[in-house]
Design a protein around this motif. Structure first.
Motif, short mmCIF file in Angstrom:
data_model
loop_
_atom_site.label_atom_id
_atom_site.label_comp_id
_atom_site.label_asym_id
_atom_site.label_seq_id
_atom_site.Cartn_x
_atom_site.Cartn_y
_atom_site.Cartn_z
N GLY A 144 0.81 -1.23 0.00
CA GLY A 144 0.00 0.00 0.00
C GLY A 144 0.83 1.27 0.00
N ALA A 145 2.14 1.16 -0.23
CA ALA A 145 2.98 2.37 -0.19
C ALA A 145 3.01 3.10 -1.53
N TRP A 146 2.91 2.33 -2.62
CA TRP A 146 3.02 2.95 -3.95
C TRP A 146 1.94 4.03 -4.14
N ALA A 147 0.73 3.72 -3.68
CA ALA A 147 -0.39 4.65 -3.85
C ALA A 147 -0.20 5.91 -2.98
N LEU A 148 0.69 5.83 -2.01
CA LEU A 148 0.91 6.98 -1.12
C LEU A 148 2.08 7.86 -1.55
N LEU A 149 2.79 7.43 -2.61
CA LEU A 149 3.89 8.26 -3.11
C LEU A 149 3.33 9.56 -3.67
N GLN A 150 4.10 10.64 -3.57
CA GLN A 150 3.68 11.88 -4.23
C GLN A 150 3.94 11.69 -5.73
#
Ligand SMILES: Cc1cc2nc3c(=O)[nH]c(=O)nc-3n(C[C@H](O)[C@H](O)[C@H](O)COP(=O)(O)OP(=O)(O)OC[C@H]3O[C@@H](n4cnc5c(N)ncnc54)[C@H](O)[C@@H]3O)c2cc1C
Length: 389
Positions: free
Chosen positions: A64-70
């Motif tokens: 779920g980190a990719w979707a939180l990248l700017q």
């Protein structure tokens, strides 16, 4: 006294990625970082960026980190061009050869850290200890006891060193290290270019070392990684901005036209490191704590992320009940050490092959690169390797 199953020392890209993949493990985890972990990104893209391959992207998506990248700050690249300065040697890759949407993505390291931090700080099984200096590590056969700066004690059954190249954890166990200096420094900076980069990652091999132009979200902006022999790197760092960018344009055969610096140049010494043990008592090593390689193929953190994929899988299977069973962790050590050794040898081969001005060697390089460029099957295999597929 705090008691946990696992302590991860190092809240960088690798340590946080490991913690994120242990969300459903049933294990209690402490992540210790010696500085604050997340921070706001500056207006200009930072010069510490990584080419994240497809395999690493898949892992970051899964947690779920990719979707939180700017996302307005990263750049997927759809082509790669590699050539030798002042030569006919050239090879190029494109997404069409892979069936993927991109060959990889250039992302600021801190953008990744910030996204993973958001994920991990939501995990009920993780205690984050920031700005925390470990003063002492005491070992028994099956646990480690850490004392840190506020005088507290932490007991842990596994101690994972994800604390980078100068790993305190690795040193505390006196794990032997094979290392050598590449006798090069990487000059990194963000630059503005006259021509657009067209989402292509470029790398020129020069007699003093490789020069990479990594495309950023702004079509006229790239991050450079200019690895040069130490003496030459010092000379380049001593030049004023205009002289430096002139040299840069020349070294790149003017592929992107004249350029200007968008932020400060930074020079980083390059060293190969390979820890001879990745498992020793309760200690396990991952990422740069276990290995550092030349950045010429942009594989360092991708290798570290793949360490975490295998280690997390092992730990998720073991659970709290079997943490003292070292067989699974031995398998992790064997498998990932072999991958790292392969990568180190490949980087060394590339570095040796492209170093120097010997005209015969240059001719062979030229013929070889042109030949590979005309072999679709070989090219496909090479690009799949780079993408971590
Ligand atoms: C010029 C250059 C370009 C690169 N480009 C690429 C690329 O394009 N693609 C790629 O895959 N790789 C690239 N790399 C490699 C990549 O940057 C590293 O592999 C990656 O940063 C390693 O991540 P890590 O989390 O293992 O270690 P680090 O990023 O070093 O993180 C370690 C963390 O541990 C913390 N820490 C350190 N000591 C302690 C301690 N004693 N106690 C507590 N916490 C501690 C630090 O604060 C930090 O948060 C490049 C490297 C260089 C030098």
């Amino acid at each position: 006294m705090v008691k946990v199953d696992i302590t991860i020392v190092g809240g960088g890209m690798v340590g946080l990625a490991l913690a994120a993949q242990l969300k459903s493990s049933g294990l209690s985890i402490a992540v210790i970082n010696n500085r604050p972990i997340a921070r706001a990104l500056p207006n200009i893209t930072e010069s510490r960026v990584s080419a994240i391959n497809v395999a690493s992207q898949a892992m970051l998506e899964k947690v779920g980190a990719w979707a939180l990248l700017q996302s307005e700050r990263f750049c997927p690249y759809t082509g790669m061009q590699v050539w030798e300065q002042d030569s006919f040697a050239k090879i190029s890759f494109a997404t069409e050869q892979t069936g993927q949407q991109c060959l990889g993505t250039i992302v600021e390291n801190q953008n990744i850290v910030n996204a993973l931090y958001q994920v991990v700080s939501q995990q009920a099984n993780v205690k984050l200890l920031e700005n925390c200096q470990i003063e002492r590590i005491h070992y028994s056969d099956d646990e480690a006891i850490l004392t840190y700066n506020n005088g507290e004690l932490l007991t842990t059954r596994l101690l994972i060193g994800a604390d980078g190249a100068e790993s305190q954890v690795r040193k505390s166990k006196q794990i032997p290290l094979t290392f050598w200096s590449y006798d090069q420094q990487a000059i990194v900076a963000t630059i503005n270019t006259e021509k657009t980069h067209d989402n292509i990652a470029r790398q020129a091999f020069t007699p003093f070392g490789p020069l990479a132009f990594l495309p950023l979200n702004e079509p006229h902006q790239c991050s450079i990684v200019w690895s040069q022999d130490t003496e030459r790197a010092s000379e380049l760092m001593a030049l004023d901005e205009q002289q430096f960018t002139q040299q840069l344009a020349v070294a790149s055969d003017m592929q992107l036209g004249p350029c200007q610096l968008a932020n400060q140049r930074v020079s980083i010494p390059l060293t190969m490191r390979y820890a001879r043990e990745w498992l020793n008592g309760p200690v396990v090593l991952v990422g740069d704590a276990a290995h550092t390689i030349h950045p010429l193929a942009g594989q360092g953190v991708n290798l570290g992320f793949q360490d975490t994929v295998m280690l997390a899988e092992s730990l998720n299977n073991l659970g709290a009940g079997q943490l003292s069973d070292r067989r699974v962790l031995r398998a992790y050590e064997r498998s990932r050490k072999a991958e790292a050794a392969k990568m180190i040898a490949t980087m060394e081969g590339f570095k040796q092959l492209f170093s120097g001005r010997d005209p015969v060697k240059k001719l062979i390089r030229g013929i070889g690169m042109r030949a590979v460029n005309d072999m679709p099957m070989v090219k496909q295999r090479l690009i799949e390797q780079a993408m971590g597929l």
